[in-house]
Design an enzyme around this catalytic site. Structure first.
Site, PDB file in Angstrom:
ATOM      1  CG  HIS A   4      12.152 -75.695 -27.507  1.00 35.21           C
ATOM      2  ND1 HIS A   4      12.485 -77.073 -27.433  1.00 35.21           N
ATOM      3  CD2 HIS A   4      10.731 -75.704 -27.341  1.00 35.21           C
ATOM      4  CE1 HIS A   4      11.503 -77.767 -27.003  1.00 35.21           C
ATOM      5  NE2 HIS A   4      10.258 -77.252 -27.163  1.00 35.21           N
TER       6      HIS A   4
ATOM      7  CG  HIS B  89       7.585 -74.483 -20.039  1.00 35.14           C
ATOM      8  ND1 HIS B  89       6.368 -74.178 -20.669  1.00 35.14           N
ATOM      9  CD2 HIS B  89       7.812 -75.583 -20.629  1.00 35.14           C
ATOM     10  CE1 HIS B  89       5.998 -75.020 -21.430  1.00 35.14           C
ATOM     11  NE2 HIS B  89       6.915 -76.061 -21.221  1.00 35.14           N
TER      12      HIS B  89
END
Ligand code: 2AM
EC number: 3.1.4.58
Length: 169
Positions: free
Chosen positions: A38, A120
């Site tokens: 995620h 990220h």
């Protein structure tokens, strides 16, 4: 109390591309399982029910824009000991969303990280060093964001989407 965070939740195709990058990494660290991959937007921490309801109401008012992400770099971050895919350019649609969610959280007295936001996807935890491999940048457009619970289970941490907000068609 629940341990909560807002996140972008990759579609299956993006998840598979991340997994391919993980598989091509030289053996070190602990790979994040495919279903847990995620992009954290805002980490909230331990939240009681009243605050969860309040932050959900605040999220309901957000006008979602399409968010284009190109994960084109692999970084090793020493302190959290992670290897992650990083989108070097932050789409303003993503930074606006992060700013709105952060403001709402702070208004509810939730303390947040002050560090500048970098989208990220963590691929390896307990990593020891930088990895240098060639990979095809991962392009992804997200039209939604989620409230996610971090749950400890006997087989490790599991992230469960508890609410999702999607851009209207
Ligand atoms: P990550 O996004 O770099 O992987 C749930 O713990 C998620 O929230 C993790 O994915 C974690 O890191 C992210 N996160 C961001 N800030 C955090 C913090 N201060 N403590 C724990 N997790 C945090």
């Amino acid at each position: 109390m629940k341990r909560l965070f807002f996140a972008l939740w990759p579609d299956q195709n993006t998840r598979q591309q991340c997994q391919q990058v993980i598989q091509s990494l030289p053996g070190q660290g602990k790979p994040v399982v495919a279903n847990n991959l995620h992009v954290t937007l805002v980490f909230l921490g331990n939240i009681d029910q009243a605050r969860q309801i309040a932050i959900t109401k605040a999220a309901n008012t957000i006008d979602i824009q399409p968010m284009r992400l190109i994960f084109n770099h692999l970084n090793f971050w020493k302190k959290p000991a992670v290897v992650c895919l990083v989108a070097e350019q932050v789409d303003p649609a993503v930074s606006n969303l992060v700013a709105q969610l952060s403001m709402s959280a702070r208004q509810l007295g939730i303390e947040l990280d002050d560090r500048p936001y970098k989208p990220h996807i963590t691929l390896l935890r307990k990593a020891k060093s930088q990895v240098n491999i060639d990979f095809n940048p991962i392009h992804w457009q997200s039209n939604s964001f989620c409230l996610v619970e971090s749950c400890s289970t006997t087989s490790g941490v599991e992230y469960r989407v508890i609410e999702r907000w999607t851009m209207p068609d």
